[in-house]
Write a protein that holds these residues in place. Structure first.
Motif, PDB file in Angstrom:
ATOM      1  N   GLN A  16       0.812  -1.206   0.000  1.00 11.61           N
ATOM      2  CA  GLN A  16       0.000   0.000   0.000  1.00 11.61           C
ATOM      3  C   GLN A  16       0.850   1.262   0.000  1.00 11.61           C
ATOM      4  N   SER A  17       1.890   1.281   0.807  1.00 12.60           N
ATOM      5  CA  SER A  17       2.736   2.478   0.857  1.00 12.60           C
ATOM      6  C   SER A  17       3.481   2.684  -0.452  1.00 12.60           C
ATOM      7  N   VAL A  18       3.862   1.597  -1.109  1.00  5.69           N
ATOM      8  CA  VAL A  18       4.521   1.702  -2.416  1.00  5.69           C
ATOM      9  C   VAL A  18       3.554   2.285  -3.445  1.00  5.69           C
ATOM     10  N   LEU A  19       2.323   1.792  -3.446  1.00  3.69           N
ATOM     11  CA  LEU A  19       1.344   2.292  -4.410  1.00  3.69           C
ATOM     12  C   LEU A  19       0.989   3.748  -4.147  1.00  3.69           C
ATOM     13  N   GLU A  20       0.881   4.119  -2.902  1.00  2.54           N
ATOM     14  CA  GLU A  20       0.572   5.511  -2.572  1.00  2.54           C
ATOM     15  C   GLU A  20       1.693   6.435  -3.046  1.00  2.54           C
ATOM     16  N   ALA A  21       2.931   6.015  -2.850  1.00  2.00           N
ATOM     17  CA  ALA A  21       4.058   6.827  -3.304  1.00  2.00           C
ATOM     18  C   ALA A  21       4.097   6.904  -4.826  1.00  2.00           C
ATOM     19  N   ALA A  22       3.789   5.797  -5.484  1.00  2.76           N
ATOM     20  CA  ALA A  22       3.776   5.787  -6.947  1.00  2.76           C
ATOM     21  C   ALA A  22       2.701   6.714  -7.489  1.00  2.76           C
ATOM     22  N   LEU A  23       1.533   6.702  -6.873  1.00  2.21           N
ATOM     23  CA  LEU A  23       0.450   7.572  -7.322  1.00  2.21           C
ATOM     24  C   LEU A  23       0.810   9.042  -7.093  1.00  2.21           C
ATOM     25  N   ALA A  24       1.407   9.337  -5.966  1.00  2.90           N
ATOM     26  CA  ALA A  24       1.815  10.717  -5.692  1.00  2.90           C
ATOM     27  C   ALA A  24       2.850  11.193  -6.709  1.00  2.90           C
ATOM     28  N   ALA A  26       3.255  10.007  -9.828  1.00  2.00           N
ATOM     29  CA  ALA A  26       2.577  10.163 -11.113  1.00  2.00           C
ATOM     30  C   ALA A  26       1.741  11.436 -11.141  1.00  2.00           C
ATOM     31  N   ASP A  27       1.061  11.739 -10.045  1.00  2.00           N
ATOM     32  CA  ASP A  27       0.273  12.970  -9.978  1.00  2.00           C
ATOM     33  C   ASP A  27       1.158  14.200 -10.141  1.00  2.00           C
ATOM     34  N   ARG A  28       2.318  14.139  -9.534  1.00  3.79           N
ATOM     35  CA  ARG A  28       3.189  15.307  -9.500  1.00  3.79           C
ATOM     36  C   ARG A  28       3.948  15.516 -10.802  1.00  3.79           C
ATOM     37  N   GLU A  29       4.421  14.407 -11.409  1.00  7.03           N
ATOM     38  CA  GLU A  29       5.336  14.544 -12.537  1.00  7.03           C
ATOM     39  C   GLU A  29       4.913  13.772 -13.774  1.00  7.03           C
ATOM     40  N   GLY A  30       3.806  13.039 -13.699  1.00  6.52           N
ATOM     41  CA  GLY A  30       3.338  12.291 -14.862  1.00  6.52           C
ATOM     42  C   GLY A  30       3.899  10.882 -14.908  1.00  6.52           C
ATOM     43  N   LEU A  31       3.286  10.056 -15.741  1.00 11.69           N
ATOM     44  CA  LEU A  31       3.668   8.642 -15.814  1.00 11.69           C
ATOM     45  C   LEU A  31       5.086   8.447 -16.354  1.00 11.69           C
ATOM     46  N   LYS A  32       5.560   9.357 -17.192  1.00 11.37           N
ATOM     47  CA  LYS A  32       6.898   9.197 -17.748  1.00 11.37           C
ATOM     48  C   LYS A  32       7.974   9.248 -16.671  1.00 11.37           C
ATOM     49  N   ALA A  33       7.664   9.898 -15.565  1.00  7.65           N
ATOM     50  CA  ALA A  33       8.636   9.986 -14.476  1.00  7.65           C
ATOM     51  C   ALA A  33       8.631   8.751 -13.596  1.00  7.65           C
ATOM     52  N   LEU A  34       7.645   7.881 -13.796  1.00  5.15           N
ATOM     53  CA  LEU A  34       7.486   6.739 -12.902  1.00  5.15           C
ATOM     54  C   LEU A  34       8.317   5.557 -13.388  1.00  5.15           C
ATOM     55  N   SER A  35       9.353   5.263 -12.667  1.00  3.92           N
ATOM     56  CA  SER A  35      10.162   4.067 -12.903  1.00  3.92           C
ATOM     57  C   SER A  35      10.444   3.442 -11.551  1.00  3.92           C
ATOM     58  N   MET A  36      10.843   2.180 -11.559  1.00  2.00           N
ATOM     59  CA  MET A  36      11.142   1.526 -10.292  1.00  2.00           C
ATOM     60  C   MET A  36      12.331   2.208  -9.609  1.00  2.00           C
ATOM     61  N   ARG A  37      13.304   2.627 -10.392  1.00  2.00           N
ATOM     62  CA  ARG A  37      14.463   3.298  -9.820  1.00  2.00           C
ATOM     63  C   ARG A  37      14.054   4.620  -9.173  1.00  2.00           C
ATOM     64  N   ARG A  38      13.249   5.414  -9.903  1.00  2.00           N
ATOM     65  CA  ARG A  38      12.828   6.702  -9.366  1.00  2.00           C
ATOM     66  C   ARG A  38      11.935   6.519  -8.140  1.00  2.00           C
ATOM     67  N   LEU A  39      11.033   5.543  -8.199  1.00  2.00           N
ATOM     68  CA  LEU A  39      10.150   5.300  -7.064  1.00  2.00           C
ATOM     69  C   LEU A  39      10.945   4.840  -5.846  1.00  2.00           C
ATOM     70  N   LEU A  64      -1.754   1.208  -9.589  1.00  2.00           N
ATOM     71  CA  LEU A  64      -2.173   2.604  -9.694  1.00  2.00           C
ATOM     72  C   LEU A  64      -3.649   2.701 -10.052  1.00  2.00           C
ATOM     73  N   VAL A  65      -4.084   1.862 -10.982  1.00  2.00           N
ATOM     74  CA  VAL A  65      -5.512   1.835 -11.328  1.00  2.00           C
ATOM     75  C   VAL A  65      -6.325   1.455 -10.099  1.00  2.00           C
ATOM     76  N   GLU A  66      -5.854   0.462  -9.374  1.00  2.00           N
ATOM     77  CA  GLU A  66      -6.535   0.046  -8.148  1.00  2.00           C
ATOM     78  C   GLU A  66      -6.647   1.194  -7.162  1.00  2.00           C
ATOM     79  N   GLN A  67      -5.569   1.964  -7.014  1.00  2.00           N
ATOM     80  CA  GLN A  67      -5.575   3.062  -6.061  1.00  2.00           C
ATOM     81  C   GLN A  67      -6.622   4.111  -6.401  1.00  2.00           C
ATOM     82  N   VAL A  68      -6.763   4.418  -7.676  1.00  2.00           N
ATOM     83  CA  VAL A  68      -7.750   5.418  -8.083  1.00  2.00           C
ATOM     84  C   VAL A  68      -9.160   4.921  -7.766  1.00  2.00           C
ATOM     85  N   PHE A  69      -9.443   3.667  -8.120  1.00  2.00           N
ATOM     86  CA  PHE A  69     -10.775   3.130  -7.851  1.00  2.00           C
ATOM     87  C   PHE A  69     -11.010   2.971  -6.349  1.00  2.00           C
TER      88      PHE A  69
END
Length: 222
Positions: A16-24, A26-39, A64-69
């Motif tokens: 859950q904490s990983v998904l919350e950080a990933a969503l934050a 993506a919200d802040r910088e877009g999906l292109k910024a989302l990588s495992m290394r960056r996360l 991420l889809v799960e988090q939104v729903f």
């Protein structure tokens, strides 16, 4: 025992904490910024540590889809108020999607089939059946409402605008610039919009029409 904990557990991470950080992120910088290394860097761990909680990048995107729903209250439709309940669900889903515009392309392209989302669908089907819908029609209703909301947001949402609802006449601006001699009906319609107009009005109109159609089908098939 503490010595048997994984590196991710030792870092205090959960799925859950990983998904919350990933969503934050993506919200802040877009999906292109989302990588495992960056996360991993965001969470203060090595990228490999994340794989103790999400099996792959695809699993992360599904999450991420799960988090939104998950931001939408699990839909429970009562027999006496199912139309209002469906309307509330559609409005809540609209709000959740508009709050995360960068994730909307994932919602469009990836089915929401994580265990958490599937359980929510299972519960929704049970309550729609209690409200008087045959089981196959209950699934049709659920898909129709969710697909309508997702499609509406995909057509209307602008990631650069963060407000929850669209400005009423934004979508009409191109019509207002048309030549009225060439397109008299389009320009007249754009100029005679009621005060609550634009995307909000179209959403509500279409939703009410769908609900009326569902009610007619339910009465016919019950």
């Amino acid at each position: 025992m503490p010595g048997n904990r994984t590196r991710g557990q030792r870092a205090g991470l959960t799925r859950q904490s990983v998904l919350e950080a990933a969503l934050a992120l993506a919200d802040r910088e877009g999906l292109k910024a989302l990588s495992m290394r960056r996360l991993g860097a965001e969470l203060g761990v090595e990228a490999m540590t994340l794989y103790h909680h999400v099996a792959s990048k695809d699993a992360l995107l599904d999450g991420l889809v799960e988090q939104v729903f998950a931001e939408v209250a699990p839909p429970r439709f009562q027999a006496a108020s199912w139309r209002a309940d469906l309307r509330d669900y559609a409005d809540a889903l609209l709000t959740a999607l508009l709050a995360h515009p960068h994730v909307v392309p994932l919602v469009v392209s990836r089915p929401a089939t994580t265990p958490r989302n599937l359980q929510a669908m299972e519960n929704a089907l049970a309550s729609l059946r209690t409200a008087g819908f045959p089981l196959d029609r209950a699934l049709d209703v659920l898909y129709a409402i969710s697909g309508f909301v997702v499609g509406h947001v995909a057509a209307e949402a602008d990631p650069a605008r963060r407000d929850d609802r669209r400005t009423a006449t934004d979508h009409l601006h191109p019509l207002l610039d048309l030549d009225p001699d060439e397109f008299p009906l389009l320009t007249a319609a754009a100029r005679t919009e009621r005060p609550r107009s634009g995307a909000d009005s179209r959403f509500d109109f279409a939703l009410e029409a769908m609900l009326a159609g569902f009610d007619a089908a339910r009465r016919t098939e019950s």
